[in-house]
Design an enzyme around this catalytic site. Structure first.
Site, mmCIF file in Angstrom:
data_model
loop_
_atom_site.group_PDB
_atom_site.id
_atom_site.type_symbol
_atom_site.label_atom_id
_atom_site.label_comp_id
_atom_site.label_asym_id
_atom_site.label_seq_id
_atom_site.Cartn_x
_atom_site.Cartn_y
_atom_site.Cartn_z
ATOM 1 N N ARG A 1 -3.945 23.040 5.904
ATOM 2 C CA ARG A 1 -5.004 22.214 5.281
ATOM 3 C C ARG A 1 -6.225 22.162 6.197
ATOM 4 N NH1 ARG A 1 -3.804 23.395 1.145
ATOM 5 N NH2 ARG A 1 -2.225 24.596 2.212
ATOM 6 N N THR B 1 -7.442 30.758 -6.976
ATOM 7 C CA THR B 1 -8.053 30.231 -8.216
ATOM 8 C C THR B 1 -9.178 31.161 -8.649
ATOM 9 O OG1 THR B 1 -7.538 28.026 -7.432
ATOM 10 C CG2 THR B 1 -9.031 28.160 -9.293
ATOM 11 N N ASP C 1 -0.405 29.872 -12.406
ATOM 12 C CA ASP C 1 -0.817 29.454 -11.055
ATOM 13 C C ASP C 1 0.351 28.729 -10.383
ATOM 14 O OD1 ASP C 1 -2.431 28.881 -8.896
ATOM 15 O OD2 ASP C 1 -3.354 27.122 -9.818
ATOM 16 N N GLU C 2 0.378 28.717 -9.053
ATOM 17 C CA GLU C 2 1.416 27.992 -8.284
ATOM 18 C C GLU C 2 2.817 28.383 -8.780
ATOM 19 O OE1 GLU C 2 0.517 26.546 -5.745
ATOM 20 O OE2 GLU C 2 -1.330 25.404 -5.985
ATOM 21 N N GLN D 1 4.654 28.105 0.441
ATOM 22 C CA GLN D 1 4.181 26.767 0.054
ATOM 23 C C GLN D 1 5.056 26.147 -1.028
ATOM 24 O OE1 GLN D 1 -0.228 26.002 0.139
ATOM 25 N NE2 GLN D 1 -0.300 28.219 0.025
#
Length: 683
Positions: free
Chosen positions: A618, A31, A215-216, A246
């Protein structure tokens, strides 16, 4: 430019003359790269109004906007577009509605609106479609839209089993168009079709968006990739940031293959890898790398960290799921007591929502505050949407989406053909569906019976709206609910009488709550008991205000999951993506749970492995895995095998905690922690 960017991040920010793919591992600051790049582009002379950054959630978009505002002043960032894919699609549709032959007030269908339209079409005889297959048809239509397959193409597919859903897809698309409505998937599909068929419109948007950041990117489906490709044009003025490890949304149509497709479509593509992780201890990353290495890769990458190596990852085994919940809650209580941390530092992650129930019970009994992410919003219940749609129609008869939601709820025998003709007529006349019902011209197109039924419905709405303005608003609303026989409708459409009762209770709770809002906002501060009646008496305008407020609350309610505060977080592995916690517990590490039984049967282990990888990454400081030897399923106790993923982890980095006796000192400390917690409860 911030001096703190590492060399790879800096290269990703400064590469603007080539199409760029940034392979950003978990916790590698992606980000930051996107926001710094926006600021860099502006400083290099690209006006902010010609830059667009797209992502998948409103939360991610808001975070990006907030970070950019710290790097650029208001004047520099004026006109910058940071949004979700779907918001960008909606903006394009709203701007180009004439070219697409829509009216300006396009209605957006949610999942339940879509299902009820499909049900309606099937019940009125789409050839070979079965009513009990609606969910399957709905899924199939979604897959087609995400894979950029139009109704025309679907009808020509060779698989005979797909012919019935393809006919339904065609009828559904025709009905939506007649209602001047689109669904969520159309927000991407329609702009792509628009750009392909209208070169001047595409050119206009390419001039408007001169640099695109995504993004992503690993979560994009085929249609989203087409949109990116069209907007970026031949020059490929874009940066996409993603991580194939991911990619966990294949069931939603996501294509991690889109990463390698870029190399085929853009020969000048540059690839930069971000492998330094700023989140987790080295050992956690070593274990994550080890696990994901079992998946095939187009691009190899290995996460590393300067945050120290960290403790071994613990593995707990339990005789059943009750014992699992008890021990893990005890572990959290003990660990927090020992370290003096806060409850917000802990997360319990699981594969399926049903796994949270025993943990909730145990956390409640131990007086531990907890927060469930992604639980269903009060506003997502069908009965709440139904009643709100009636009220929206009372205050604004021109609300086409509300009209379509309730015209056959409860059933009024107004078929899809009638509604399609009504929609087409309203489109031609550029009026709302409600207004079209009372026009003489419509009577030339539909049967007398259908005309009478539509008139009856419109009279009900008009009369009730008048009563709302002149009488007691909330008495009128209660009367309307009885008048349309809504309680009986719920009984017919609920699986059990208890479910119908629960749903009716939700409706009453909604109306009471609206009344409280009306009193709170409409009365003076002296707490006059008669304020409700007084306020309600002239509540035409005030009901409109209340409804507007509630629609906004609905949106806020959907975003409330961000406010976890000092509570233990419970969430699925899918919901955990993008988050981080000092201490993570991954529960239910068993075959048929993680990896999930469906994935084992359909040979989709790679995505399950990516899901486990997301869970592991995480964790910042400690990670505990947990599995049961027996678990209750469908009311029966069944035997469980530990997950194959545990066997794929490096043995030297795991500590199988339940295999060894606790030291006497540890037992004493745990006793102290539990005693302290008990005192807090009693206090």
């Amino acid at each position: 430019m911030s001096p703190k960017l590492n060399p790879q991040q800096l290269a990703a920010v400064k590469t603007i003359d080539h199409p760029l793919l940034v392979l950003a591992g978990a916790g590698s600051g992606k980000t930051r790269v996107i926001t710094e790049k926006i600021a860099y582009l502006v400083r290099q002379g690209t006006p902010a109004r010609h830059i667009a950054a797209v992502t998948f959630t409103n939360k991610a978009a808001r975070e990006m906007k907030s970070r950019v505002s710290k790097l650029l002043d208001d004047k520099q960032s004026r006109g910058l577009r940071v949004s979700t894919f779907h918001s960008l699609g909606l903006d394009i549709l709203r701007a180009e509605y004439k070219t697409l032959e829509y009216k300006s007030s396009i209605s957006l269908f949610d999942e339940q609106d879509r299902l009820s339209l499909l049900k309606n079409l099937v019940s009125h005889g789409i050839k070979d479609c079965e009513e009990d297959q609606i969910d399957q048809y709905n899924w199939q239509i979604g897959q087609w839209k995400n894979a950029f397959v139009t109704p025309k193409q679907a009808l020509h597919l060779p698989d005979a089993a797909l012919h019935a859903p393809a006919r339904l897809y065609e009828a559904y698309t025709r009905s939506l168009k007649a209602y001047n409505a689109v669904d969520f998937d159309d927000l991407i599909l329609l702009p792509v079709l628009l750009f392909q068929q209208h070169a001047p419109v595409l050119e206009k948007w390419q001039n408007r968006i001169r640099y695109l950041l995504v993004d992503e990117y690993q979560d994009t489906n085929i249609t989203q990739y087409q949109l990116v490709k069209l907007l970026a044009g031949n020059l490929g003025r874009f940066t996409v940031v993603g991580d194939d490890d991911q990619s966990i949304y294949a069931w939603r149509g996501a294509q991690p293959e889109n990463l390698s497709q870029l190399q085929k479509d853009f020969g000048r593509l540059q690839v930069i890898k971000l492998e330094q992780n700023y989140r987790s201890a080295g050992r956690i990353l070593k274990v994550a790398n080890h696990l994901i290495a079992n998946n095939p890769h187009t691009f190899e990458k290995k996460l590393w960290s300067e945050l120290g190596f960290g403790d071994p990852l613990r593995v707990l085994s339990h005789k059943n799921d009750i014992a699992e919940a008890k021990q893990i809650v005890a572990e959290i209580v003990h660990h927090r007591f020992k370290t003096g941390g806060s409850y917000g530092d802990y997360a319990i992650l699981y594969r399926g929502n049903h796994q949270s129930r025993l943990f909730e019970k145990e956390l409640r009994e131990n007086n531990v505050p907890y927060f469930i992410s992604g639980s269903a919003s009060f506003f997502s219940h069908a009965e709440i949407k139904d009643v709100l749609a009636y009220l929206r129609l009372l205050v604004n008869p021109g609300d086409d989406a509300a009209f379509l939601r309730v015209i056959n709820t409860p059933r009024r025998e107004i078929g899809p053909t009638t509604l399609e003709k009504l929609g087409a007529y309203a489109n031609e006349r550029h009026i709302s569906l409600f207004d079209a019902c009372s026009e003489f011209g419509l009577q030339q197109r539909i049967s007398e019976k259908s005309t009478q039924r539509l008139h009856k419905f419109c009279e009900l709405i008009t009369d009730t709206a008048r009563e709302v303005e002149t009488g007691d608003t909330f008495k009128t609303i209660h009367r309307l609910i009885d008048q349309i026989h809504y309680p009986s409708w719920l009984q017919e459409n609920s699986k059990t009488p208890a479910a119908a009762e629960r749903r009716m209770k939700n409706v009453l709770e909604l109306v009471e709550w609206l009344e409280r809002i009306a009193v709170k906002d409409g009365s003076s501060d002296d707490g006059d008991a008669g304020a409700s009646a007084t306020h309600a008496a002239g509540a035409g305008k005030s009901l409109a205000e209340v409804i507007a407020k509630v629609m906004l609350l609905d949106i806020l309610d959907r975003n409330q999951e961000e406010q976890a505060g000092d509570q233990v977080s419970l969430m699925t592995l899918h919901a955990a993506k993008g988050l981080e916690f000092p201490h993570v517990f991954m529960i239910g590490m068993e075959e048929n749970l993680l990896p999930h039984q469906n994935s084992i049967e359909t040979d989709n282990i790679e995505e399950e492995r990516r899901l486990a990888y997301v869970g592991i990454t995480r964790a910042q400081r400690t990670l505990t895995f947990s599995y049961c030897t027996h678990r209750k399923r469908y009311g029966e106790m069944s035997e469980c095998e530990p997950s194959r993923f545990l066997a794929e982890l490096p043995e030297e980095d795991l500590e199988w905690a339940n295999k060894k006796q606790l030291a006497p000192e540890e037992v004493k400390q745990r006793g102290k922690a539990n005693l302290a917690n008990l005192k807090a409860m009693l206090g």
